[in-house]
Design a protein around this motif. Structure first.
Motif, PDB file in Angstrom:
ATOM      1  N   GLU A  94      19.900  45.693 -12.090  1.00 43.40           N
ATOM      2  CA  GLU A  94      20.262  47.103 -12.233  1.00 43.40           C
ATOM      3  C   GLU A  94      18.986  47.907 -12.418  1.00 43.40           C
ATOM      4  O   GLU A  94      18.117  47.556 -13.230  1.00 43.40           O
ATOM      5  CB  GLU A  94      21.173  47.309 -13.447  1.00 43.40           C
ATOM      6  CG  GLU A  94      21.629  48.749 -13.585  1.00 43.40           C
ATOM      7  CD  GLU A  94      22.545  48.988 -14.755  1.00 43.40           C
ATOM      8  OE1 GLU A  94      22.522  50.111 -15.283  1.00 43.40           O
ATOM      9  OE2 GLU A  94      23.269  48.059 -15.149  1.00 43.40           O
ATOM     10  N   TRP A  95      18.855  48.979 -11.662  1.00 40.68           N
ATOM     11  CA  TRP A  95      17.698  49.855 -11.791  1.00 40.68           C
ATOM     12  C   TRP A  95      18.159  51.300 -11.654  1.00 40.68           C
ATOM     13  O   TRP A  95      18.771  51.660 -10.651  1.00 40.68           O
ATOM     14  CB  TRP A  95      16.636  49.523 -10.737  1.00 40.68           C
ATOM     15  CG  TRP A  95      15.411  50.366 -10.832  1.00 40.68           C
ATOM     16  CD1 TRP A  95      14.996  51.322  -9.950  1.00 40.68           C
ATOM     17  CD2 TRP A  95      14.431  50.364 -11.875  1.00 40.68           C
ATOM     18  NE1 TRP A  95      13.835  51.904 -10.375  1.00 40.68           N
ATOM     19  CE2 TRP A  95      13.468  51.326 -11.571  1.00 40.68           C
ATOM     20  CE3 TRP A  95      14.301  49.634 -13.047  1.00 40.68           C
ATOM     21  CZ2 TRP A  95      12.368  51.577 -12.388  1.00 40.68           C
ATOM     22  CZ3 TRP A  95      13.200  49.885 -13.859  1.00 40.68           C
ATOM     23  CH2 TRP A  95      12.254  50.839 -13.528  1.00 40.68           C
ATOM     24  N   GLN A  96      17.896  52.092 -12.652  1.00 40.70           N
ATOM     25  CA  GLN A  96      18.248  53.506 -12.696  1.00 40.70           C
ATOM     26  C   GLN A  96      19.722  53.733 -12.371  1.00 40.70           C
ATOM     27  O   GLN A  96      20.087  54.596 -11.576  1.00 40.70           O
ATOM     28  CB  GLN A  96      17.324  54.310 -11.783  1.00 40.70           C
ATOM     29  CG  GLN A  96      15.878  54.209 -12.222  1.00 40.70           C
ATOM     30  CD  GLN A  96      14.896  54.939 -11.326  1.00 40.70           C
ATOM     31  OE1 GLN A  96      15.204  55.258 -10.184  1.00 40.70           O
ATOM     32  NE2 GLN A  96      13.714  55.195 -11.859  1.00 40.70           N
ATOM     33  N   GLY A  97      20.577  52.901 -12.983  1.00 39.70           N
ATOM     34  CA  GLY A  97      22.007  53.075 -12.874  1.00 39.70           C
ATOM     35  C   GLY A  97      22.652  52.493 -11.627  1.00 39.70           C
ATOM     36  O   GLY A  97      23.859  52.614 -11.452  1.00 39.70           O
ATOM     37  N   LYS A  98      21.874  51.861 -10.749  1.00 40.69           N
ATOM     38  CA  LYS A  98      22.426  51.281  -9.523  1.00 40.69           C
ATOM     39  C   LYS A  98      22.112  49.791  -9.454  1.00 40.69           C
ATOM     40  O   LYS A  98      21.062  49.355  -9.928  1.00 40.69           O
ATOM     41  CB  LYS A  98      21.828  51.968  -8.281  1.00 40.69           C
ATOM     42  CG  LYS A  98      22.215  53.427  -8.166  1.00 40.69           C
ATOM     43  CD  LYS A  98      21.788  54.155  -6.903  1.00 40.69           C
ATOM     44  CE  LYS A  98      20.670  53.569  -6.114  1.00 40.69           C
ATOM     45  NZ  LYS A  98      20.143  54.430  -5.073  1.00 40.69           N
ATOM     46  N   ILE A  99      23.023  49.024  -8.843  1.00 43.38           N
ATOM     47  CA  ILE A  99      22.776  47.601  -8.615  1.00 43.38           C
ATOM     48  C   ILE A  99      21.929  47.480  -7.346  1.00 43.38           C
ATOM     49  O   ILE A  99      22.295  47.988  -6.289  1.00 43.38           O
ATOM     50  CB  ILE A  99      24.101  46.816  -8.457  1.00 43.38           C
ATOM     51  CG1 ILE A  99      24.980  46.999  -9.690  1.00 43.38           C
ATOM     52  CG2 ILE A  99      23.811  45.336  -8.179  1.00 43.38           C
ATOM     53  CD1 ILE A  99      24.375  46.485 -10.984  1.00 43.38           C
ATOM     54  N   GLU A 100      20.797  46.810  -7.481  1.00 41.66           N
ATOM     55  CA  GLU A 100      19.851  46.628  -6.371  1.00 41.66           C
ATOM     56  C   GLU A 100      19.797  45.160  -5.981  1.00 41.66           C
ATOM     57  O   GLU A 100      20.056  44.276  -6.810  1.00 41.66           O
ATOM     58  CB  GLU A 100      18.442  47.084  -6.792  1.00 41.66           C
ATOM     59  CG  GLU A 100      18.349  48.515  -7.278  1.00 41.66           C
ATOM     60  CD  GLU A 100      18.397  49.532  -6.156  1.00 41.66           C
ATOM     61  OE1 GLU A 100      18.209  49.136  -4.981  1.00 41.66           O
ATOM     62  OE2 GLU A 100      18.629  50.715  -6.457  1.00 41.66           O
ATOM     63  N   GLU A 101      19.431  44.894  -4.745  1.00 39.56           N
ATOM     64  CA  GLU A 101      19.205  43.535  -4.262  1.00 39.56           C
ATOM     65  C   GLU A 101      17.972  43.566  -3.369  1.00 39.56           C
ATOM     66  O   GLU A 101      17.934  44.304  -2.388  1.00 39.56           O
ATOM     67  CB  GLU A 101      20.415  43.038  -3.475  1.00 39.56           C
ATOM     68  CG  GLU A 101      20.267  41.596  -3.014  1.00 39.56           C
ATOM     69  CD  GLU A 101      21.530  41.062  -2.358  1.00 39.56           C
ATOM     70  OE1 GLU A 101      21.378  40.374  -1.315  1.00 39.56           O
ATOM     71  OE2 GLU A 101      22.629  41.310  -2.876  1.00 39.56           O
TER      72      GLU A 101
END
Length: 156
Positions: A94-101
């Motif tokens: 999670e980065w700045q409120g979003k799930i990242e991949e």
């Protein structure tokens, strides 16, 4: 007077009782320090390993070039004995409120536990990420010749 001695010469006025308590207090306070120093001396004399002397640290990088540059700098500055570069890992976070991949490259860094803070500072100063991952775990046991080499390669 009590038992034929003036009160100022009794045990509570200093003397043997005070010496005992001072000695006991110093013994308790010095126990941790003396234990650590003694274990290190024993470890060096007997060529056995003291658990936690070395650590494995992990750092993720955006690409192989950044990973190679960091790895080379870390070893050249004697912040670690060895850095393994593991290509093509996938990180989900999670980065700045979003799930990242993202596809990343992992550095597996073998060093002295006493060098982890300096290693983290080097990575923070040379890593392109806003928040670089630098985590470490103590090495509890391993191949004694390898652990000796690691200690010889990274000065205290």
């Amino acid at each position: 007077m009590r038992f034929g001695l003036p009160a100022t010469e009794g045990l509570l006025a200093g003397g043997p009782l005070r010496a005992f308590f001072v000695t006991a207090l110093l013994s308790v306070l010095m126990h941790a320090l003396l234990r650590t120093v003694g274990l290190r001396a024993f470890s060096m004399a007997s060529e056995t390993y003291m658990a936690g002397t070395h650590s494995a640290a992990f750092v993720t990088c955006p690409n192989e070039q950044v990973a190679k540059d960091l790895a080379r700098g870390i070893v050249e500055k004697k912040l670690a004995a060895c850095v393994n570069i593991v290509p093509k890992i996938t990180s989900v976070y999670e980065w700045q409120g979003k799930i990242e991949e993202d596809s990343e490259v992992l550095l597996m860094i073998k060093t002295r536990s006493s060098k982890v803070a300096s290693l983290a500072e080097y990575v923070r100063s040379n890593h392109p990420y806003e928040v670089a991952e630098v985590i470490s775990l103590p090495i509890e046991q391993g191949n004694p010749p390898y652990l000796k080499w690691l200690g010889d390669a990274v000065p205290e």
